[in-house]
Write a protein that holds these residues in place. Structure first.
Motif, PDB file in Angstrom:
ATOM      1  N   VAL A 178      50.025  44.408  28.507  1.00  0.00           N
ATOM      2  CA  VAL A 178      48.895  45.004  29.224  1.00  0.00           C
ATOM      3  C   VAL A 178      47.917  43.886  29.550  1.00  0.00           C
ATOM      4  N   PRO A 179      47.411  43.822  30.774  1.00  0.00           N
ATOM      5  CA  PRO A 179      46.471  42.742  31.086  1.00  0.00           C
ATOM      6  C   PRO A 179      45.118  42.982  30.420  1.00  0.00           C
ATOM      7  N   ILE A 180      44.450  41.874  30.141  1.00  0.00           N
ATOM      8  CA  ILE A 180      43.112  41.970  29.575  1.00  0.00           C
ATOM      9  C   ILE A 180      42.155  42.494  30.628  1.00  0.00           C
ATOM     10  N   ALA A 181      42.318  41.998  31.842  1.00  0.00           N
ATOM     11  CA  ALA A 181      41.432  42.423  32.914  1.00  0.00           C
ATOM     12  C   ALA A 181      42.221  42.448  34.205  1.00  0.00           C
ATOM     13  N   SER A 182      41.850  43.384  35.057  1.00  0.00           N
ATOM     14  CA  SER A 182      42.451  43.465  36.381  1.00  0.00           C
ATOM     15  C   SER A 182      41.309  43.444  37.369  1.00  0.00           C
ATOM     16  N   LEU A 183      41.228  42.400  38.156  1.00  0.00           N
ATOM     17  CA  LEU A 183      40.079  42.207  39.038  1.00  0.00           C
ATOM     18  C   LEU A 183      40.475  42.585  40.448  1.00  0.00           C
ATOM     19  N   ASN A 184      39.814  43.602  40.941  1.00  0.00           N
ATOM     20  CA  ASN A 184      40.063  44.019  42.313  1.00  0.00           C
ATOM     21  C   ASN A 184      38.812  43.763  43.135  1.00  0.00           C
ATOM     22  N   GLY A 185      38.997  43.575  44.388  1.00  0.00           N
ATOM     23  CA  GLY A 185      37.843  43.326  45.243  1.00  0.00           C
ATOM     24  C   GLY A 185      38.214  42.594  46.509  1.00  0.00           C
ATOM     25  N   HIS A 186      39.337  41.927  46.451  1.00  0.00           N
ATOM     26  CA  HIS A 186      39.778  41.274  47.678  1.00  0.00           C
ATOM     27  C   HIS A 186      40.429  42.294  48.594  1.00  0.00           C
ATOM     28  N   GLY A 187      40.299  42.014  49.888  1.00  0.00           N
ATOM     29  CA  GLY A 187      40.846  42.942  50.847  1.00  0.00           C
ATOM     30  C   GLY A 187      42.300  42.676  51.176  1.00  0.00           C
ATOM     31  N   PHE A 188      42.752  41.470  50.867  1.00  0.00           N
ATOM     32  CA  PHE A 188      44.142  41.123  51.157  1.00  0.00           C
ATOM     33  C   PHE A 188      44.690  40.288  50.013  1.00  0.00           C
ATOM     34  N   ALA A 189      45.883  39.787  50.195  1.00  0.00           N
ATOM     35  CA  ALA A 189      46.540  39.038  49.125  1.00  0.00           C
ATOM     36  C   ALA A 189      45.659  37.885  48.659  1.00  0.00           C
ATOM     37  N   VAL A 190      45.691  37.652  47.360  1.00  0.00           N
ATOM     38  CA  VAL A 190      44.880  36.593  46.768  1.00  0.00           C
ATOM     39  C   VAL A 190      45.756  35.369  46.651  1.00  0.00           C
ATOM     40  N   ARG A 191      45.336  34.281  47.260  1.00  0.00           N
ATOM     41  CA  ARG A 191      46.202  33.132  47.368  1.00  0.00           C
ATOM     42  C   ARG A 191      46.111  32.220  46.149  1.00  0.00           C
ATOM     43  N   LYS A 192      44.907  32.009  45.643  1.00  0.00           N
ATOM     44  CA  LYS A 192      44.752  31.118  44.490  1.00  0.00           C
ATOM     45  C   LYS A 192      43.691  31.680  43.557  1.00  0.00           C
ATOM     46  N   VAL A 193      43.860  31.358  42.273  1.00  0.00           N
ATOM     47  CA  VAL A 193      42.829  31.715  41.293  1.00  0.00           C
ATOM     48  C   VAL A 193      42.709  30.543  40.327  1.00  0.00           C
ATOM     49  N   LYS A 194      41.470  30.143  40.044  1.00  0.00           N
ATOM     50  CA  LYS A 194      41.262  28.992  39.177  1.00  0.00           C
ATOM     51  C   LYS A 194      40.222  29.341  38.118  1.00  0.00           C
ATOM     52  N   PHE A 195      40.477  28.892  36.912  1.00  0.00           N
ATOM     53  CA  PHE A 195      39.478  29.029  35.863  1.00  0.00           C
ATOM     54  C   PHE A 195      38.512  27.848  35.928  1.00  0.00           C
ATOM     55  N   SER A 196      37.283  28.127  35.539  1.00  0.00           N
ATOM     56  CA  SER A 196      36.289  27.067  35.569  1.00  0.00           C
ATOM     57  C   SER A 196      36.487  26.151  34.374  1.00  0.00           C
ATOM     58  N   PRO A 197      36.335  24.843  34.570  1.00  0.00           N
ATOM     59  CA  PRO A 197      36.417  23.929  33.425  1.00  0.00           C
ATOM     60  C   PRO A 197      35.135  23.843  32.608  1.00  0.00           C
ATOM     61  N   HIS A 198      34.100  24.581  33.049  1.00  0.00           N
ATOM     62  CA  HIS A 198      32.828  24.496  32.342  1.00  0.00           C
ATOM     63  C   HIS A 198      32.417  25.793  31.676  1.00  0.00           C
ATOM     64  N   HIS A 199      32.987  26.913  32.124  1.00  0.00           N
ATOM     65  CA  HIS A 199      32.619  28.202  31.540  1.00  0.00           C
ATOM     66  C   HIS A 199      33.897  28.945  31.196  1.00  0.00           C
ATOM     67  N   ARG A 200      33.908  29.557  30.051  1.00  0.00           N
ATOM     68  CA  ARG A 200      35.136  30.193  29.590  1.00  0.00           C
ATOM     69  C   ARG A 200      35.538  31.375  30.462  1.00  0.00           C
TER      70      ARG A 200
END
Lengths: 318, 351
Positions: free
Chosen positions: A228-250
């Motif tokens: 089960v995912p911890i979080a499912s983030l919706n909000g984009h209108g189309f396919a999400v091409r890239k996702v990156k975590f910040s190196p400064h904030h968890r």
């Protein structure tokens, strides 16, 4: 804040881990369908506004889909090219002497490349021929080939803390976690019902991995409990091409999508969307955080623009 | 250079240590991950779940299906992976599939281990399995038999159809074979009755020839009857066609007449529309006459229309009170027009 226009359509942007004012952009002609490609290396101007200055650029015979800075040498760049080759460029040498090396082993387009940040001597490439290959700069051929996916592998990402663990995201709707010491994949996460386009590890918790998919959602998984995912983030209108975590904030993440926006998320918050930037006028394909400067982010897209701005400010300038 | 390159790695390392200890508390089987020594026996990136027997059973059912058997192994593996099975479960299912009826003994030991650990598995995964764990071994075999039975049903239907056709053909042949001798014997008996005492034996052979001739004659007669009947049918059909065409022509003429009538009425209505409004009393009668025009022959109605229009062209002013309110302005206009005397009729004719 800092804008530049590239002659070709942008595919990926990466900040250098050595110089805080340097970034490289991978571009491809004709949206990457056919034609040449180019790798640009830009330098940020000292003023917050103004155009980026190009240090050097390298032409390739086919579009460049992704690139990665070397973690061992400050001038080396690895480019993933659409003709199946992996090319090594040296930004200190002039273009006629480049590329230093060209590895031709993939039978189809190479779509992703990532350099090992802990061992700093190897990198992996993801290709549309369903395989992932492990390379080292001092070897002429690949060290290993990982063939398990049933469809194109779109991206690979090394775990930031475990030197031998990496994850691959594929069009067969699964994310596989691999260990280079093991013969096969160690974990299979059936993350989405549609193709998974990108995966990235959390820089502060090595067990968290984020995936972005064609089903317009981003999911954050804990590999210890991956059903089960911890979080499912919706909000984009189309396919999400890239996702990156910040190196400064968890908890901070950034994503870009075919809906031409770049969104910032905090996945531990109920309504996760923290910011949205719609400065692109075409598909937004590449995003990156600057590791050395907190809050500095860059994005590129098919509108041939490269934007560099401080998160929280307007990218197009005041 | 080296210091710079290691500095980006330091903040994540510092932030990761509290996470590590938490992770270790959760999973006691994890080895320490802080050191880069690769001799960790258990890493967190491996499935530490035991094999789920219910998922393995579902996979076995899936793999035993005949359609799935025809598909390449790679696709089967990928499907199971997408459904969330771990590698071990998939391998276990592939191992068991050549033996379609899973025996209860190897699964019993797994079930005992499952009882403790299933509670830790997400409810989503448990919800996916339709059958409860205890009935899975018995559930496996009835489903297999049901599969076999369904196969038999299909083949059974085909077999039954074939049997029916064969029996139909056989009865037809048998009937022919039995009817013809019966017919022959009956004719023979009739002929013998006629030729009483003429020597049955000698009469048998010529009677056979006669029977044949009679049969031929009757067949010919039947054929001619059939031909005549079909011919008559053709003739009658042709006649019907002709009648239909005449009928259609008549209808067409009627339609055109009615249409011209309609046009004339519209024109007249245009002229007499205002007059009609002033003559609200006659409104019902006007409509009634229009309704009556349709069924009768169109030619005869035209003089009626003309007469009515002629009558209505001389306007009395009696219907002011019955006019609806929206006509008041128009009435005023009409009144103004009427004051000009002869000009009223001219206006009406033009309009």
């Amino acid at each position: 804040m800092n804008v530049s226009k590239t002659p070709f359509n942008g595919y990926s942007v990466k900040f250098s881990p050595f110089y805080e004012d340097r970034l490289a952009v991978a571009t491809a002609q004709n949206f990457g369908i056919i034609g040449n490609g180019r790798v640009h290396v830009f330098s940020l101007p000292p003023t917050p506004t103004g155009a980026l200055t190009e240090i050097i650029s390298f032409d390739t015979a086919d579009g460049v889909y992704d690139l990665a800075w070397s973690e061992s040498h400050d001038s080396l760049l690895i480019a993933a090219v659409a003709d199946g080759s992996v090319k090594l460029f040296d930004t200190n040498l002039p273009p006629p002497q480049n590329p230093l090396r060209s590895f031709q082993e993939h039978t189809r387009e190479v779509h992703g490349v990532d350099y090992n940040p802990t061992r700093r001597d190897s990198f992996v490439t993801a290709s549309w021929d369903d395989t992932v290959k492990l390379w080292s700069l001092d070897r002429p051929a690949s060290i290993r080939t990982f063939k398990e996916h049933a469809y194109c592998v779109y991206s690979v990402a090394w775990n930031p803390r475990h030197a031998d663990v990496f994850a691959s995201a594929s069009g067969d709707c699964t994310v596989r976690v691999w260990d280079v010491r093991e013969p096969g994949s160690t974990m299979i996460i059936p993350g989405h019902e549609a193709e998974i386009l990108y995966c990235d590890w959390n820089k502060y918790d090595e067990c968290l991995i984020a995936t972005s998919s064609v089903d317009k959602s981003i999911r954050v998984w804990d590999v210890r409990n991956y059903r089960v995912p911890i979080a499912s983030l919706n909000g984009h209108g189309f396919a999400v091409r890239k996702v990156k975590f910040s190196p400064h904030h968890r908890n901070l993440m950034m994503s870009c999508s075919y809906d031409m926006t770049v969104c910032m998320w905090d996945f531990m918050v109920e309504d996760s969307l923290v910011g949205r930037y719609d400065h692109h006028s075409e598909f937004a394909i590449g995003v990156d955080f600057n590791v050395l400067v907190e809050g500095l982010v860059a994005s590129t897209g098919w509108d041939q623009m490269v934007f560099v701005w401080q998160h929280g400010t307007e990218p197009r300038g005041p | 250079m080296a210091a710079e390159s290691s500095s980006p790695a330091n903040p994540p390392a510092a932030g990761g240590t509290p996470q590590n200890s938490a992770a270790e508390a959760v999973q006691p089987a994890n080895g320490d991950k802080q050191d880069a020594a690769p001799q960790n026996p258990k890493s967190v990136f491996v499935n530490s779940e035991p094999i789920r027997e219910d998922q393995v059973q579902n996979a076995i059912k899936f793999l035993s299906h005949p359609k799935v058997r025809d598909s390449p192994v790679f696709h089967r593996r990928n499907f199971l992976e997408k459904k969330g099975l771990t590698k071990e479960e998939i391998d276990e299912a592939f191992r068991r599939v050549p033996d379609p009826s899973p025996s209860a003994q190897p699964t019993a030991t797994n079930q005992a281990g499952q009882g403790v650990t299933t509670s830790t598995i997400q409810p989503a995964a448990v919800a996916q399995t339709p059958l409860p764990m205890t009935t899975v071994p018995s559930g496996g075999s009835p489903s297999m038999v049901a599969l076999a039975r369904s196969r038999f049903h299909w083949y059974h239907a085909v077999f039954a159809v074939g049997l029916l056709t064969a029996s139909g053909v056989g009865t037809a042949i048998w009937v022919k074979k039995s009817m013809i001798p019966r017919l022959k014997s009956w004719i023979r008996w009739v002929v013998l009755e006629e030729k009483h005492g003429d020597g049955d034996i000698t009469n048998i052979k010529p009677s056979v020839a006669e029977e044949a001739a009679a049969a031929a004659k009757s067949a010919a007669a039947a054929a001619t009857d059939v031909a005549k009947a079909s011919q008559e049918m053709m003739i009658s059909r042709r006649e019907e066609k002709v009648n239909m065409e005449k009928f259609m022509d008549l209808l067409q003429m009627q339609v055109t007449e009615i249409r011209s009538m309609g046009n004339a009425i519209q024109q007249l209505e245009g002229r007499s529309d205002k007059i009609e409004r002033t003559h609200r009393v006659e409104h019902g009668g006007y409509n009634g006459s229009i309704a009556n025009l349709k069924p009768t022959y169109p030619m005869g109605n035209k003089p009626e229309i003309d007469s009515r229009s002629a009558r209505s062209s001389s306007p009395p002013t009696s219907a002011d009170q019955s006019a609806p309110p929206y006509l008041n302005s128009y009435m005023e206009i009409m009144a103004m027009v009427r004051f000009k005397g002869e000009r009223t009729s001219k206006h009406q004719r033009y309009e």
